[in-house]
Design an enzyme around this catalytic site. Structure first.
Site, mmCIF file in Angstrom:
data_model
loop_
_atom_site.group_PDB
_atom_site.id
_atom_site.type_symbol
_atom_site.label_atom_id
_atom_site.label_comp_id
_atom_site.label_asym_id
_atom_site.label_seq_id
_atom_site.Cartn_x
_atom_site.Cartn_y
_atom_site.Cartn_z
ATOM 1 N N GLN A 97 -8.820 -1.302 -15.167
ATOM 2 C CA GLN A 97 -8.244 -0.270 -14.306
ATOM 3 C C GLN A 97 -9.372 0.381 -13.509
ATOM 4 O O GLN A 97 -10.544 0.292 -13.864
ATOM 5 C CB GLN A 97 -7.470 0.769 -15.104
ATOM 6 C CG GLN A 97 -8.290 1.647 -16.031
ATOM 7 C CD GLN A 97 -7.396 2.549 -16.881
ATOM 8 O OE1 GLN A 97 -6.300 2.169 -17.298
ATOM 9 N NE2 GLN A 97 -7.853 3.763 -17.150
ATOM 10 N N ASP A 150 -8.998 -15.171 -3.773
ATOM 11 C CA ASP A 150 -7.795 -14.394 -4.103
ATOM 12 C C ASP A 150 -7.536 -13.380 -2.987
ATOM 13 O O ASP A 150 -7.381 -12.184 -3.239
ATOM 14 C CB ASP A 150 -7.995 -13.694 -5.448
ATOM 15 C CG ASP A 150 -6.671 -13.243 -6.066
ATOM 16 O OD1 ASP A 150 -5.621 -13.775 -5.671
ATOM 17 O OD2 ASP A 150 -6.686 -12.373 -6.950
#
Length: 476
Positions: free
Chosen positions: A137, A285
């Site tokens: 996170q 990505d």
């Protein structure tokens, strides 16, 4: 025996979940399955609610249900359409990587563990969570000197979880390889091992920091993309700190309102292609969630957990193929495949060129929005397979990323012409590598290698003579 219990339990749970989501023996494939497999598929779905969507989408939903390790596994699986098929890869590319954040107290404890007594000086305060994904996170944090940074922290225990689920994946691969003869050519054990190795890389944020820092230097040369700088003093194995990017992710509704869409689409295409051709490195990505539009109109790339790399031979191959298609020179495109050794030399070059013409000619004269470079490359690889070309994983990842890049560029600007956007980058490469400068550089490198080999020759001869003497003594 005990060491098998946990992987077996995890594997049974995974199989049950995949079955409930009709993702392990999909109904769409029943015509290709034996009656026993169809029966098992139906039994596994008994009492399950109906899940809409194609098999890839249902597989993505099942992996989200299974948790972080499987989500990350699915994201990496999406980079191998050669193994799982194009449709399944497309479905997995939509995997949601959003989970509930772990508590701030746990995050601060992780910083204490990483930096010890220096933590209070480096991070007097930890800002709020702005994104929580399967593996880590991110917190927006203001440092004492006023700088704003993004602090990425691995989830507690994620290494153990991924290791445990990885053992279950390996067990599944062994069972598939042993029980399904048709799957052996795909080498499931080697494939899963490759995925596990990629996951292990993502669990050391220093490696992501290194990849991001290097990619930042690469894209700075052309200016198509920007990359946040790494704060090395505040980076460790489980912590990555970079400058904060003030902007709007392209996933946010209205992010492109008032933006120069053609310029941004061009930046996506050229930024990817320039890095791949000129440096052999690309962000693998590049979806909208990893692209942020800055207040000055700059496009920022973030998250360097999955990077692609191609060698000099593949760089030249890619450039020459694109250049040949741009010029409609199919004979040259055929020759490139044979010269590179991708297509066996016993195939007729003219016949191969005709097959490539059938791929390239239908695109000419059509509007840019109707011409997909990704689809052309897919058809190209299909044709080359018919001529004995064995696809290498780095080329598959490159193709997958080009499809993704094209999709992002067309989302930004529906009229984006990826062929024309790529032309200056490709022509620059061809001029540099195959023009007078490139020829002179290649001649110098060849001469240097030849000289180095000549210097080694006396040592090689002496070594051979010694081996011959030893052989003669042994025979005596």
């Amino acid at each position: 025996m005990e060491s098998l219990i946990d992987p077996l339990v995890r594997l049974v749970r995974a199989a049950w979940t995949l079955g409930r989501y009709d993702a392990i023996l999909p109904r769409e494939y029943y015509d290709m399955l034996p009656w026993s497999a169809r029966l098992v598929g139906r039994l596994m779905r008994l009492g399950a609610r109906t899940i809409a969507g194609d098999p890839g989408t249902r597989l993505a939903a099942a992996l989200e249900k299974l948790g972080p390790a499987w989500i990350k596994f699915g994201q990496l699986l999406a980079t191998r359409p050669d193994i799982i098929g194009e449709a399944a890869a497309q479905g997995l590319s939509r995997l949601k990587d959003q989970l509930a954040p772990f508590p701030d107290a746990v995050a601060v404890a992780a910083l204490d563990h990483a930096f010890g007594d220096q933590r209070e000086n480096l991070f007097p305060e930890l800002g709020p969570v702005i994104a929580a994904a399967s593996v880590a996170q991110v917190h927006r944090t203001v440092l004492p000197d006023g700088r704003v940074v993004a602090v990425k922290l691995l989830r507690p225990g994620i290494e153990r979880e991924i290791a445990a689920e990885g053992r279950a994946m390996i067990l599944a691969a062994r069972l598939v390889q042993a029980l399904v003869p048709q799957a052996r050519r795909l080498e499931p054990i080697a494939f899963v091992s490759t995925i596990r190795a990629a996951l292990d890389k993502e669990l050391d944020l220093r490696r992501e920091a290194g990849a991001g820092d290097a990619f930042g230097e690469i894209v700075a040369a052309d200016g198509y993309l920007k990359v946040p700088a790494v704060d090395w003093e505040r980076t460790a194995r489980r912590v990555l700190t970079t400058t904060w990017v003030e902007g709007t992710p392209l996933t946010r509704p209205g992010a492109l309102d008032g933006a120069d869409r053609p310029k941004l689409a061009n930046a996506v295409t050229c930024g990817f292609l320039a890095a791949a051709l000129d440096h052999g490195v690309f962000h693998a990505d590049m979806h909208e969630g990893n692209l942020i539009l800055g207040p000055e109109g700059a496009l920022w790339a973030v998250d360097f957990g999955i990077m692609g790399r191609i060698g000099k031979a593949e760089q030249r191959y890619l450039a020459e193929i694109l250049y040949a298609f741009l010029r409609r020179d199919y004979r040259r495109a055929a020759a490139v495949h044979i010269e590179a050794g991708y297509v066996p030399a016993h195939h007729d070059e003219g016949e191969f060129a005709h097959a490539l013409r059938a791929v390239g000619e239908p695109i000419w004269g059509r509007p840019a929005r109707d011409v997909s470079m990704g689809r052309v490359l897919t058809q190209l690889f299909d044709v080359t397979e018919q001529f004995g070309m064995h696809m290498r994983p780095e080329l598959i990842l490159l193709q997958k990323t080009m499809v993704q890049v094209e999709g992002v560029a067309r989302t930004i600007d529906p009229d984006h012409d990826i062929w024309e956007a790529s032309r200056p980058v490709v022509e620059r490469f061809m001029s540099r590598e195959l023009g007078p400068e490139g020829v002179a550089r290649q001649m110098f490198e060849d001469a240097t290698n030849l000289l180095a080999s000549a210097r080694k020759l006396p040592h090689l001869i002496a070594r051979i003579e010694k081996l011959v003497d030893q052989a003669e003594q042994a025979s005596d």
